[in-house]
Design a protein around this motif. Structure first.
Motif, PDB file in Angstrom:
ATOM      1  N   THR A 162       0.829  -1.208   0.000  1.00 34.88           N
ATOM      2  CA  THR A 162       0.000   0.000   0.000  1.00 34.88           C
ATOM      3  C   THR A 162       0.863   1.258   0.000  1.00 34.88           C
ATOM      4  OG1 THR A 162      -0.192  -0.218   2.415  1.00 34.88           O
ATOM      5  CG2 THR A 162      -1.995  -1.073   1.078  1.00 34.88           C
ATOM      6  N   ASP A 163       2.104   1.149   0.433  1.00 39.68           N
ATOM      7  CA  ASP A 163       3.023   2.281   0.322  1.00 39.68           C
ATOM      8  C   ASP A 163       3.317   2.566  -1.146  1.00 39.68           C
ATOM      9  OD1 ASP A 163       3.209   2.729   3.027  1.00 39.68           O
ATOM     10  OD2 ASP A 163       5.016   1.510   3.291  1.00 39.68           O
TER      11      ASP A 163
ATOM     12  N   ASP B 218      -5.296   3.810   0.672  1.00 37.41           N
ATOM     13  CA  ASP B 218      -5.446   4.263   2.062  1.00 37.41           C
ATOM     14  C   ASP B 218      -6.125   3.178   2.898  1.00 37.41           C
ATOM     15  OD1 ASP B 218      -5.718   5.671   4.409  1.00 37.41           O
ATOM     16  OD2 ASP B 218      -7.343   6.957   3.684  1.00 37.41           O
ATOM     17  N   THR B 219      -5.472   2.745   3.955  1.00 37.28           N
ATOM     18  CA  THR B 219      -6.045   1.727   4.854  1.00 37.28           C
ATOM     19  C   THR B 219      -6.222   2.271   6.271  1.00 37.28           C
ATOM     20  OG1 THR B 219      -3.854   0.869   5.424  1.00 37.28           O
ATOM     21  CG2 THR B 219      -4.961  -0.135   3.529  1.00 37.28           C
ATOM     22  N   SER B 220      -6.180   3.571   6.426  1.00 37.08           N
ATOM     23  CA  SER B 220      -6.149   4.183   7.758  1.00 37.08           C
ATOM     24  C   SER B 220      -7.415   3.933   8.574  1.00 37.08           C
ATOM     25  CB  SER B 220      -5.900   5.685   7.646  1.00 37.08           C
ATOM     26  OG  SER B 220      -6.931   6.320   6.903  1.00 37.08           O
ATOM     27  N   THR B 221      -8.551   3.696   7.910  1.00 36.42           N
ATOM     28  CA  THR B 221      -9.795   3.520   8.652  1.00 36.42           C
ATOM     29  C   THR B 221     -10.153   2.043   8.873  1.00 36.42           C
ATOM     30  OG1 THR B 221     -11.132   3.599   6.628  1.00 36.42           O
ATOM     31  CG2 THR B 221     -10.717   5.686   7.758  1.00 36.42           C
TER      32      THR B 221
ATOM     33  N   THR C 295      -6.331  -4.089   0.982  1.00 37.33           N
ATOM     34  CA  THR C 295      -7.308  -3.645   1.968  1.00 37.33           C
ATOM     35  C   THR C 295      -8.516  -4.570   1.914  1.00 37.33           C
ATOM     36  OG1 THR C 295      -8.569  -1.723   2.763  1.00 37.33           O
ATOM     37  CG2 THR C 295      -8.459  -2.017   0.382  1.00 37.33           C
TER      38      THR C 295
ATOM     39  N   THR D 253     -14.552  -1.404   8.340  1.00 37.48           N
ATOM     40  CA  THR D 253     -14.365  -0.126   9.025  1.00 37.48           C
ATOM     41  C   THR D 253     -15.514   0.099  10.004  1.00 37.48           C
ATOM     42  OG1 THR D 253     -15.607   1.204   7.411  1.00 37.48           O
ATOM     43  CG2 THR D 253     -13.278   0.809   6.941  1.00 37.48           C
TER      44      THR D 253
END
Length: 414
Positions: free
Chosen positions: A119-120, A125-128, A146, A345
């Motif tokens: 994911t980098d 975006d996997t923040s949630t 994700t 999420t």
């Protein structure tokens, strides 16, 4: 991909992938089986949902996300086991799809083989995402996709059977109280609990909540905690609280036993919710209890949306937009409802619960769930799982004691 990466896609990798659990039995093609299209404005998606044909909500979502991103989406559907092997072959040929939706235990295998980007790298975006669910797609400190959603296991129960046996569901908080309830049910002339202990990944999948619920770890199969979990199942069969058929039961045949209306409990997953609604009796759902209370960690099922390695890295920008669309809050809610999944999420979980209060125990179960390849097991999991289901089979058939069965399993893993 570069040559060194392609060389890593060995027969060993193919063997490991073949051990992953399969969930469907046919394939369909809504586009082309070739990963790359001649038109640079076409992006390819491979998924394990052959049950969804053209015109389905899932395919409409893919088309919608393509339009939103400004590209045409060509989708190919395979059954789960075929998909992973097709993905390996495509990677060898530098012909991977732009988006690959995979059963979560396979992610670490394909990541180690060099098939997937992190994911980098792809900027997804996997923040949630809930950390316990995201862990199934992590290896070596990196994240390779994700989750699109998750399913897991819990205990369905027949309210009429429990009432007739004088069992208050609120009293069931741990293994001792659950076993006491099974005893009452048997004395009342009904059947206790059914589950799947078949000698495949399904058997390991169903045993894991009890194994983890004892405090055991997959790196030490023969621990005293692990032995206590297998002894629990073995004792249930000896006392007639669970039928001998569990040794050969799949999750489907186990459900059919529960659907007869004679059983108090059945261990099964969210995918049976539609069938539960059709049952001729009132049912409830209880998260699987840990040995000493609390909710046991059940294994997570479900898929990850991943981005395979591409020779043309410029494609990642558009691919990231496609993935973001597929996993947006609104789209996740609709997709997970279609798949009978709990969202990855908390925001979407709240929406699901608001729409259907019956999902509450499933949300609780998913929050306690754990990836089968977590704890840095990665590609070691399939071998461990195979020895685990063999141990379960040995103990339940009576050919070995739980301790001897798990000792043999641990020796085989070493």
């Amino acid at each position: 991909m570069n040559r060194s990466t392609r060389r890593r896609l060995t027969a060993t990798t193919m063997t490991v992938v073949a051990l992953a659990v399969g969930t469907t039995a046919c394939s369909s093609d809504d586009g082309t089986s070739s990963a790359k299209a001649a038109d640079s404005g076409t992006y390819t998606v491979w998924d394990p949902y052959p049950q969804f044909a053209k015109g389905s909500d899932w395919v409409k979502l893919l088309d919608s996300c393509g339009s939103e991103t400004g590209v045409k989406v060509t989708r190919t559907a395979y059954d789960t086991s075929d998909l992973t092997n097709k993905a390996l072959l495509a990677a060898q040929q530098d012909n991977s799809p732009d988006v690959l939706i995979l059963d979560n235990p396979v992610v670490s295998t394909l990541a180690e083989a060099g098939v997937l980007t992190t994911t980098d790298e792809n900027k997804v975006d996997t923040s949630t995402v809930e950390p316990n669910l995201l862990a199934a797609g992590q290896t070596g400190g990196k994240t390779y996709g994700t989750p699109i959603g998750a399913n897991t296991l819990a205990l369905y129960y027949n309210k009429d059977v429990l009432k007739g046996a004088g069992v208050d569901i609120a009293s069931i908080r741990d293994w001792k109280s659950l076993t006491a309830a099974l005893e009452k049910v048997k004395k009342a002339g009904k059947k206790g609990i059914t589950f799947s202990a078949i000698g495949t990944e399904e058997g390991s999948f169903q045993f894991l909540p009890w194994f983890w619920g004892s405090g055991a770890k997959l790196t030490e199969l023969d621990s005293s905690q692990g032995v206590s979990a297998l002894s629990l199942w073995s004792d249930w069969l000896k006392k007639g609280y669970a039928p001998n058929s569990v040794i050969n039961n799949t999750q489907t045949t186990s459900w059919q036993e529960f659907a007869s209306g004679d059983y108090a409990f059945a261990e099964n997953g969210t995918w049976q919710l539609a069938n539960a609604e059709k049952a001729d009796f009132d049912y409830g759902v209880l998260p699987i209890p840990g040995a000493d209370g609390g909710n046991a960690a059940a294994p997570t099922g479900g898929e990850f949306v991943t981005v395979p390695t591409q020779g043309d890295t410029d494609r990642y920008t558009t691919t990231q937009k496609l993935v973001s669309c597929l996993t947006s809050t609104d789209n996740l809610h609709d997709t997970d409802t279609t798949l009978s999944y709990v969202a990855p999420t908390s925001a979407v979980q709240d929406k699901q619960f608001a729409a259907d209060a019956k999902l509450k125990p499933w949300v609780e179960a998913v929050k306690s769930a754990k990836g089968r390849t977590s704890d840095d097991l990665d590609t070691k999991y399939p071998k461990i799982s195979e020895q685990l289901w063999k141990a379960v089979q040995s103990a339940l058939s009576g050919s070995r004691s739980p301790k001897d069965a798990l000792t043999a399993a641990q020796d085989a893993v070493k």
